[in-house]
Motif scaffolding. Sequence first.
Motif, PDB file in Angstrom:
ATOM      1  N   ALA A 173      93.956  62.099  96.846  1.00 17.11           N
ATOM      2  CA  ALA A 173      94.733  63.054  97.744  1.00 17.11           C
ATOM      3  C   ALA A 173      94.648  64.418  97.234  1.00 17.11           C
ATOM      4  N   ALA A 174      94.105  64.690  95.905  1.00 17.14           N
ATOM      5  CA  ALA A 174      94.145  66.195  95.299  1.00 17.14           C
ATOM      6  C   ALA A 174      92.835  66.855  95.862  1.00 17.14           C
ATOM      7  N   GLU A 175      91.609  66.048  95.835  1.00 18.76           N
ATOM      8  CA  GLU A 175      90.267  66.523  95.762  1.00 18.76           C
ATOM      9  C   GLU A 175      89.728  65.976  96.958  1.00 18.76           C
ATOM     10  N   SER A 176      89.177  67.045  97.844  1.00 17.08           N
ATOM     11  CA  SER A 176      88.696  66.757  99.199  1.00 17.08           C
ATOM     12  C   SER A 176      87.259  66.506  98.869  1.00 17.08           C
ATOM     13  N   ALA A 177      86.565  66.546  98.109  1.00 19.81           N
ATOM     14  CA  ALA A 177      85.189  66.221  97.629  1.00 19.81           C
ATOM     15  C   ALA A 177      85.055  64.528  97.615  1.00 19.81           C
ATOM     16  N   ILE A 178      86.301  64.091  97.225  1.00 18.84           N
ATOM     17  CA  ILE A 178      86.257  62.507  97.486  1.00 18.84           C
ATOM     18  C   ILE A 178      86.334  61.902  98.672  1.00 18.84           C
ATOM     19  N   LYS A 179      85.161  61.097  99.093  1.00 22.87           N
ATOM     20  CA  LYS A 179      84.893  60.583 100.493  1.00 22.87           C
ATOM     21  C   LYS A 179      85.332  58.967 100.564  1.00 22.87           C
ATOM     22  N   GLN A 180      84.811  58.721  99.579  1.00 24.98           N
ATOM     23  CA  GLN A 180      84.842  57.200  99.273  1.00 24.98           C
ATOM     24  C   GLN A 180      85.217  56.838  98.039  1.00 24.98           C
ATOM     25  N   THR A 231      94.612  58.168 101.588  1.00 31.91           N
ATOM     26  CA  THR A 231      94.436  59.621 101.969  1.00 31.91           C
ATOM     27  C   THR A 231      93.672  59.667 103.309  1.00 31.91           C
ATOM     28  N   ASP A 232      94.269  60.224 104.282  1.00 28.78           N
ATOM     29  CA  ASP A 232      93.196  60.443 105.612  1.00 28.78           C
ATOM     30  C   ASP A 232      92.060  60.787 105.152  1.00 28.78           C
ATOM     31  N   GLY A 233      90.892  60.042 105.876  1.00 31.33           N
ATOM     32  CA  GLY A 233      89.561  60.552 106.030  1.00 31.33           C
ATOM     33  C   GLY A 233      88.822  59.824 104.815  1.00 31.33           C
ATOM     34  N   VAL A 234      89.526  59.137 103.736  1.00 33.18           N
ATOM     35  CA  VAL A 234      89.003  58.562 102.733  1.00 33.18           C
ATOM     36  C   VAL A 234      88.797  56.950 102.884  1.00 33.18           C
ATOM     37  N   ALA A 235      87.530  56.506 102.477  1.00 33.04           N
ATOM     38  CA  ALA A 235      87.415  55.048 102.799  1.00 33.04           C
ATOM     39  C   ALA A 235      87.343  54.470 101.418  1.00 33.04           C
ATOM     40  N   TYR A 236      88.048  53.365 101.182  1.00 29.89           N
ATOM     41  CA  TYR A 236      88.154  52.440 100.022  1.00 29.89           C
ATOM     42  C   TYR A 236      87.603  51.120 100.291  1.00 29.89           C
TER      43      TYR A 236
END
Length: 318
Positions: free
Chosen positions: A216-223, A243-248
């Motif tokens: 939620a705080a770091e946009s560099a995290i994508k997955q 978080t929107d746009g992140v794949a878990y």
Amino acid sequence: MNTQLLRSVFTLFCALLVATSAYSAAIYNHNFNNKNFSAHTSINSNMTAVWSGIGDTPYSRDDGGTPGMALYAHNHVYVLTITMKERFQAEITSISFRRFSGDNATMQIKINEANYGSSFTATNSLTTITRTATVSKLRNRIVIKIAVTNGNTVNNYSHIDDFTINGTVSGYDPAAEATPDGNGILYVDANVNTPGDGSSWNKALKRVYYATRAAAAESAIKQVWVAGGTYETEEDNTPFTLTDGVAYYGGFYGGESDLREREIAYNQTILKGRGGHVIAASGAGASTRLDGFLVSDGTGLEAGGTRQGGGMHLSNSS
């Protein structure tokens, strides 16, 4: 005399005194008088510690009526293993103790295998040695050793007493330090031996909620890749928030480098609630993904006479 100036100087002096005292406080001490190496004289509440030996098992020895810890073996090692509570770290500023040797042995303090100050000699007189240096961000497990190198005589024994570690213990937030790898992947493994910043399986975060807060705080995290295990929410009635746009992704053994290597059936990855929703998201779009998890123990929230959203609650999401 200027009373206001005097008051200001006194206040500054008191502040400096408090700061200095806090910085140099003993975070561990054992005088060994109780002859019980596990019953420390004092220890910070966010640490546990245990003594052991290499070459011999530690035993109690009196020197002039003062009990201490001793080892009897050629080239032996005192070992103090400290375990920090999760989310706490130590900073060591000095180590001091009294030492004795039957054959003028050389001693070397080590912290996590790195020399802490220079070596020194122990004689047949019980005298104090202090080594001063600042070692910071000591987390998880800290191993402090006193390596004893004996001479050629038969009296290969040594004795230590009044062992004190000075420094501070402070809290930190693993989520704030989380760092993805070059592909934007953050790793989580409940069984990792030494938790780290999440940048690899070997440095994985220990909790899923650290990863969700970091995303939620770091946009560099994508997955976010999560190894098999059971992961509870951080607090009661507090869900894992996507978080929107992140794949878990769950279902990993730990060590994989490709999503296709997962074996979800064998590496069950459970997200366990503690009341309310287990998972929540707001404003999550189509690229937000939750894949390879089992969700359990959600109770939902009361709405219109029924409980809703036990497993997941989405708002303004598609």
